[in-house]
Each structure stands twice: as C-alpha cells, then as structure tokens.
Design a protein around this motif. Structure first.
Motif, PDB file in Angstrom:
ATOM      1  N   ALA A  36     -16.739 -11.020  50.012  1.00 47.89           N
ATOM      2  CA  ALA A  36     -16.253 -11.434  49.303  1.00 47.89           C
ATOM      3  C   ALA A  36     -15.267  -9.962  48.457  1.00 47.89           C
ATOM      4  O   ALA A  36     -14.024 -10.233  48.063  1.00 47.89           O
ATOM      5  CB  ALA A  36     -17.035 -11.593  48.030  1.00 47.89           C
ATOM      6  N   LYS A  39     -12.262  -9.897  50.576  1.00 46.13           N
ATOM      7  CA  LYS A  39     -11.197 -10.961  49.897  1.00 46.13           C
ATOM      8  C   LYS A  39     -10.377 -10.253  49.177  1.00 46.13           C
ATOM      9  O   LYS A  39      -9.469  -9.792  49.018  1.00 46.13           O
ATOM     10  CB  LYS A  39     -11.791 -11.837  49.731  1.00 46.13           C
ATOM     11  N   LEU A  40     -11.500  -9.206  48.285  1.00 44.48           N
ATOM     12  CA  LEU A  40     -10.964  -7.993  47.039  1.00 44.48           C
ATOM     13  C   LEU A  40      -9.810  -7.349  47.380  1.00 44.48           C
ATOM     14  O   LEU A  40      -9.373  -7.097  46.828  1.00 44.48           O
ATOM     15  CB  LEU A  40     -11.960  -7.785  46.735  1.00 44.48           C
ATOM     16  N   GLN A  44      -6.511 -11.165  47.936  1.00 37.91           N
ATOM     17  CA  GLN A  44      -7.310 -13.182  48.123  1.00 37.91           C
ATOM     18  C   GLN A  44      -7.682 -13.046  46.586  1.00 37.91           C
ATOM     19  O   GLN A  44      -7.333 -14.272  46.202  1.00 37.91           O
ATOM     20  CB  GLN A  44      -7.562 -12.882  49.108  1.00 37.91           C
ATOM     21  N   THR A  45      -8.442 -12.056  46.115  1.00 37.34           N
ATOM     22  CA  THR A  45      -9.424 -12.634  45.009  1.00 37.34           C
ATOM     23  C   THR A  45      -8.718 -11.509  43.818  1.00 37.34           C
ATOM     24  O   THR A  45      -8.659 -10.323  44.218  1.00 37.34           O
ATOM     25  CB  THR A  45     -11.175 -12.550  45.050  1.00 37.34           C
ATOM     26  N   GLY A  46      -8.711 -11.887  43.018  1.00 38.59           N
ATOM     27  CA  GLY A  46      -8.496 -10.690  41.616  1.00 38.59           C
ATOM     28  C   GLY A  46      -9.765  -9.855  41.207  1.00 38.59           C
ATOM     29  O   GLY A  46     -10.585 -10.306  41.720  1.00 38.59           O
ATOM     30  N   THR A  48     -11.696  -8.014  37.753  1.00 39.99           N
ATOM     31  CA  THR A  48     -12.251  -7.792  36.640  1.00 39.99           C
ATOM     32  C   THR A  48     -11.748  -6.240  36.671  1.00 39.99           C
ATOM     33  O   THR A  48     -12.060  -5.812  37.287  1.00 39.99           O
ATOM     34  CB  THR A  48     -13.293  -8.319  36.070  1.00 39.99           C
TER      35      THR A  48
END
Length: 75
Positions: A36, A39-40, A44-46, A48
């Motif tokens: 995960a 991907k950050l 690929q992922t936002g 927070t």
C-alpha cells in the motif's frame, strides 16, 4: 498553488532514499502494508493529511519545509 500528487510522491520517495529508509520501515510508521505504501509513493493513491504529517515526521521533514520544496519544484 496547483496540486500535483505525483510530485508529492516523488519528493517523499527521494527523501526516503536519502535517509536510506526502506518502504517497509515507513509503511510500519503509517500502520500500512509495504504494498500500500509503494502505491502511495508511485502516486497511485492519495495521501491524507494525517498520513502526510506522519510521513514528514518519519522523514525528519518539517511540513513547511516540505511545502517549500514542493512549491519550488512545481514551478
């Protein structure tokens, strides 16, 4: 200021490599899997705000300093 998630991810990755930290180490600080986190870092992922703050702390970066780096590279 324009938002560029890929640039944010690139800055995070470069800083992590400067410190010679593994993705697994940073991921553990965020209570997430290495996959995960990868991907950050690839954008690929936002991210927070909470994760951003933990990442900055883990990478020994003041959030204001991070934003200065981001603003300079954005232009």
């Amino acid at each position: 200021m324009k938002y560029d998630g890929k640039l944010i991810a690139t800055i995070i990755r470069e800083r992590r490599l400067e410190l010679n930290y593994s993705q697994d180490y940073v991921a553990s600080k965020l209570s997430m899997s290495q996959n995960a986190y990868s991907k950050l870092e690839q954008g690929q992922t936002g991210i927070t705000l909470g994760k951003f703050m933990v990442i900055c702390e883990t990478l020994n970066l003041n959030t204001a300093d991070f934003m200065l780096i981001y603003a300079k590279r954005l232009n």
